[in-house]
Design a protein around this motif. Structure first.
Motif, PDB file in Angstrom:
ATOM      1  N   SER A 298       0.856  -1.166  -0.103  1.00  0.00           N
ATOM      2  CA  SER A 298      -0.029   0.151   0.037  1.00  0.00           C
ATOM      3  C   SER A 298       0.787   1.173   0.173  1.00  0.00           C
ATOM      4  CB  SER A 298      -1.017   0.058   1.256  1.00  0.00           C
ATOM      5  OG  SER A 298      -1.369   1.198   1.427  1.00  0.00           O
ATOM      6  N   PRO A 299       0.876   2.110  -1.170  1.00  0.00           N
ATOM      7  CA  PRO A 299       1.758   3.174  -1.277  1.00  0.00           C
ATOM      8  C   PRO A 299       1.147   4.091  -0.045  1.00  0.00           C
ATOM      9  CG  PRO A 299       0.935   2.719  -3.297  1.00  0.00           C
ATOM     10  CD  PRO A 299       0.129   1.778  -2.343  1.00  0.00           C
ATOM     11  N   SER A 300       0.214   4.174   0.326  1.00  0.00           N
ATOM     12  CA  SER A 300      -0.478   5.209   1.430  1.00  0.00           C
ATOM     13  C   SER A 300      -0.079   4.809   2.943  1.00  0.00           C
ATOM     14  CB  SER A 300      -2.123   5.205   1.476  1.00  0.00           C
ATOM     15  OG  SER A 300      -2.571   4.099   1.620  1.00  0.00           O
ATOM     16  N   GLN A 301       0.090   3.354   3.101  1.00  0.00           N
ATOM     17  CA  GLN A 301       0.577   2.899   4.252  1.00  0.00           C
ATOM     18  C   GLN A 301       2.045   3.199   4.556  1.00  0.00           C
ATOM     19  OE1 GLN A 301       0.988  -1.209   4.536  1.00  0.00           O
ATOM     20  NE2 GLN A 301       0.320  -1.265   6.594  1.00  0.00           N
ATOM     21  N   ASN A 302       2.737   3.041   3.272  1.00  0.00           N
ATOM     22  CA  ASN A 302       4.337   2.930   3.101  1.00  0.00           C
ATOM     23  C   ASN A 302       4.584   4.597   3.320  1.00  0.00           C
ATOM     24  OD1 ASN A 302       4.096   0.181   2.535  1.00  0.00           O
ATOM     25  ND2 ASN A 302       4.730   0.546   0.412  1.00  0.00           N
ATOM     26  N   GLN A 303       3.612   5.580   2.737  1.00  0.00           N
ATOM     27  CA  GLN A 303       3.952   7.012   2.999  1.00  0.00           C
ATOM     28  C   GLN A 303       3.930   7.247   4.572  1.00  0.00           C
ATOM     29  OE1 GLN A 303       4.735   9.422   0.511  1.00  0.00           O
ATOM     30  NE2 GLN A 303       5.333  10.137   2.516  1.00  0.00           N
ATOM     31  N   LYS A 304       3.020   6.812   5.369  1.00  0.00           N
ATOM     32  CA  LYS A 304       2.791   7.166   6.636  1.00  0.00           C
ATOM     33  C   LYS A 304       4.118   6.463   7.257  1.00  0.00           C
ATOM     34  CE  LYS A 304      -2.157   6.935   6.663  1.00  0.00           C
ATOM     35  NZ  LYS A 304      -3.520   6.177   7.239  1.00  0.00           N
ATOM     36  N   LEU A 305       4.647   5.187   6.869  1.00  0.00           N
ATOM     37  CA  LEU A 305       5.884   4.703   7.513  1.00  0.00           C
ATOM     38  C   LEU A 305       6.916   5.783   7.334  1.00  0.00           C
ATOM     39  CD1 LEU A 305       7.260   1.997   8.816  1.00  0.00           C
ATOM     40  CD2 LEU A 305       7.872   1.749   6.262  1.00  0.00           C
ATOM     41  N   ILE A 306       6.994   6.190   6.111  1.00  0.00           N
ATOM     42  CA  ILE A 306       8.061   6.976   5.817  1.00  0.00           C
ATOM     43  C   ILE A 306       8.018   8.346   6.578  1.00  0.00           C
ATOM     44  CG2 ILE A 306       9.147   8.442   3.793  1.00  0.00           C
ATOM     45  CD1 ILE A 306       8.174   6.261   1.845  1.00  0.00           C
ATOM     46  N   ASP A 307       6.918   8.929   6.763  1.00  0.00           N
ATOM     47  CA  ASP A 307       6.811  10.178   7.374  1.00  0.00           C
ATOM     48  C   ASP A 307       6.947   9.960   8.905  1.00  0.00           C
ATOM     49  OD1 ASP A 307       5.629  11.287   5.024  1.00  0.00           O
ATOM     50  OD2 ASP A 307       3.714  11.216   5.557  1.00  0.00           O
ATOM     51  N   TRP A 308       6.735   8.799   9.273  1.00  0.00           N
ATOM     52  CA  TRP A 308       6.753   8.681  10.913  1.00  0.00           C
ATOM     53  C   TRP A 308       8.299   8.704  11.064  1.00  0.00           C
ATOM     54  CZ3 TRP A 308       8.769   6.067  14.944  1.00  0.00           C
ATOM     55  CH2 TRP A 308       8.124   6.043  16.267  1.00  0.00           C
ATOM     56  N   ALA A 309       8.872   7.598  10.198  1.00  0.00           N
ATOM     57  CA  ALA A 309      10.525   7.281  10.149  1.00  0.00           C
ATOM     58  C   ALA A 309      11.140   8.664  10.221  1.00  0.00           C
ATOM     59  CB  ALA A 309      10.729   6.534   9.266  1.00  0.00           C
ATOM     60  N   ASN A 310      10.789   9.626   9.274  1.00  0.00           N
ATOM     61  CA  ASN A 310      11.659  10.812   9.129  1.00  0.00           C
ATOM     62  C   ASN A 310      11.445  11.587  10.196  1.00  0.00           C
ATOM     63  OD1 ASN A 310      12.589   9.766   6.428  1.00  0.00           O
ATOM     64  ND2 ASN A 310      11.022  10.841   5.389  1.00  0.00           N
ATOM     65  N   ALA A 311      10.146  11.646  11.004  1.00  0.00           N
ATOM     66  CA  ALA A 311       9.940  12.578  12.126  1.00  0.00           C
ATOM     67  C   ALA A 311      10.625  12.039  13.289  1.00  0.00           C
ATOM     68  CB  ALA A 311       8.518  12.588  12.260  1.00  0.00           C
ATOM     69  N   HIS A 312      10.988  10.612  13.290  1.00  0.00           N
ATOM     70  CA  HIS A 312      11.769  10.193  14.417  1.00  0.00           C
ATOM     71  C   HIS A 312      12.999   9.793  14.317  1.00  0.00           C
ATOM     72  CE1 HIS A 312       7.413   9.979  15.630  1.00  0.00           C
ATOM     73  NE2 HIS A 312       7.765  10.038  16.760  1.00  0.00           N
ATOM     74  N   GLY A 313      13.934  10.296  13.337  1.00  0.00           N
ATOM     75  CA  GLY A 313      15.075   9.954  12.989  1.00  0.00           C
ATOM     76  C   GLY A 313      15.375   8.356  12.532  1.00  0.00           C
ATOM     77  N   ARG A 314      14.380   8.053  11.832  1.00  0.00           N
ATOM     78  CA  ARG A 314      14.783   6.387  11.547  1.00  0.00           C
ATOM     79  C   ARG A 314      14.819   6.353  10.126  1.00  0.00           C
ATOM     80  NH1 ARG A 314      12.154   3.388  16.023  1.00  0.00           N
ATOM     81  NH2 ARG A 314      12.254   4.778  17.666  1.00  0.00           N
TER      82      ARG A 314
END
Length: 305
Positions: free
Chosen positions: A127-143
């Motif tokens: 799911s691109p939308s699910q993956n985008q949420k993962l990317i956003d969360w990771a980038n916001a938390h230094g992952r």
């Protein structure tokens, strides 16, 4: 599979074990559908992730692996008085791995299993939308966000499915790791003590390219340029290879210290055991906490010496 004597051996072996168990499920377990038809079962990514956590904990006990399973409440997030206390990432695994002495990766990974049809093989529930949420969360938390991919003996991981002879094991899935022979299994697959970069069991692979993570559908062939087997994390001489289209490398993504969350887990493991509490009690779950995924794994580097 034996207790691992090095981090690379551990990664090679758990990948082999994941591929082996997927094959056992497909060959010996059946799956019933809504119309009551019965077909060969597909190993779900949740099952493989749970097995992976146990394999890393048990077979990695001599190389310092710490595997942590999260409670359901911690995994899913919760609210207190209408306020979101913890917003989860939706990831399946957070992984702190020391890829070389003093080089740590801080990965946030979403797991997907290969799903095979008569005409194609793609990763299920991509799911691109699910993956985008993962990317956003990771980038916001230094992952570093990425996909943890569970594979099976179907093209492009083998020439023929199911493979019948050694030449059928030709693998064309990976383009980013020159250490990998374009064949797999063979003598390695019959040896209970499997380790080495010359071949790969391809059971578990990874993709850290954010553009590919946002593709509408993902097949191994589509991911090929920036798709690598999990033991590639420990191929020190290849850390200069790009792992995505922006030119990022594993060495460039690494930091000199373990992530804060991993350091806290290691400190908690080494501290005296506290009084056991019910961690799902509402009166203690209102504390703000950061839990990125269903499970956490901290993997220090150990070369067997």
């Amino acid at each position: 599979m034996t207790i691992a004597g090095s981090t690379e051996e551990l990664l090679w072996n758990v990948s082999h074990q994941a591929r082996w168990e997927t094959g056992l499920t497909r060959n010996y377990v059946k799956e019933m559908h809504t119309d009551f038809t019965v077909t060969a079962a597909t190993e779900h990514e949740e099952t493989t992730t749970g097995n992976l956590l146990r394999h890393l904990a048990y077979y990695g006990q001599q190389v310092g692996v710490l595997a942590v399973q999260h409670t359901k409440r911690l995994e899913g997030g919760y609210q207190r008085k209408g306020r979101q206390v913890h917003v989860p990432s939706g990831a399946d695994l957070e992984l702190a791995v020391e890829i070389g002495p003093g080089l740590w990766l801080n990965l946030l990974l979403q797991a997907k299993a290969l799903k095979v049809s008569k005409s194609s093989a793609t990763y299920s529930r991509w799911s691109p939308s699910q993956n985008q949420k993962l990317i956003d969360w990771a980038n916001a938390h230094g992952r570093v966000p990425g996909m943890l991919l569970y594979n099976d003996l179907f093209p492009p991981f083998v020439s023929l499915a199911p493979p019948q002879h050694f030449p059928d094991y030709a693998c064309t899935a990976f383009g980013a790791c020159p250490s990998v022979s374009r064949t797999q299994l063979g003598a390695w697959g019959t040896n209970s003590h499997c380790v080495g970069p010359a071949m790969t069991p391809v059971g578990i692979s990874m993709c850290l390219d954010e553009a590919l993570m946002l593709a509408a559908k993902a097949s191994p062939s589509l991911l090929r340029d920036f798709h690598f087997q999990i033991e590639h994390l420990l191929h020190d001489d290849e850390h200069g290879l790009a792992v995505d289209s922006t030119g990022r490398t594993l060495g460039g993504l690494a930091t000199p210290n373990p992530p804060d969350w991993a350091a806290r887990l290691l400190a908690a493991r080494d501290a005296p055991a506290p009084e056991v509490l019910d961690v799902d009690r509402p009166d203690i779950d209102d504390r703000p906490v950061e839990a990125a995924a269903r499970v956490s794994v901290v993997m220090p580097f150990f070369d067997g010496r």
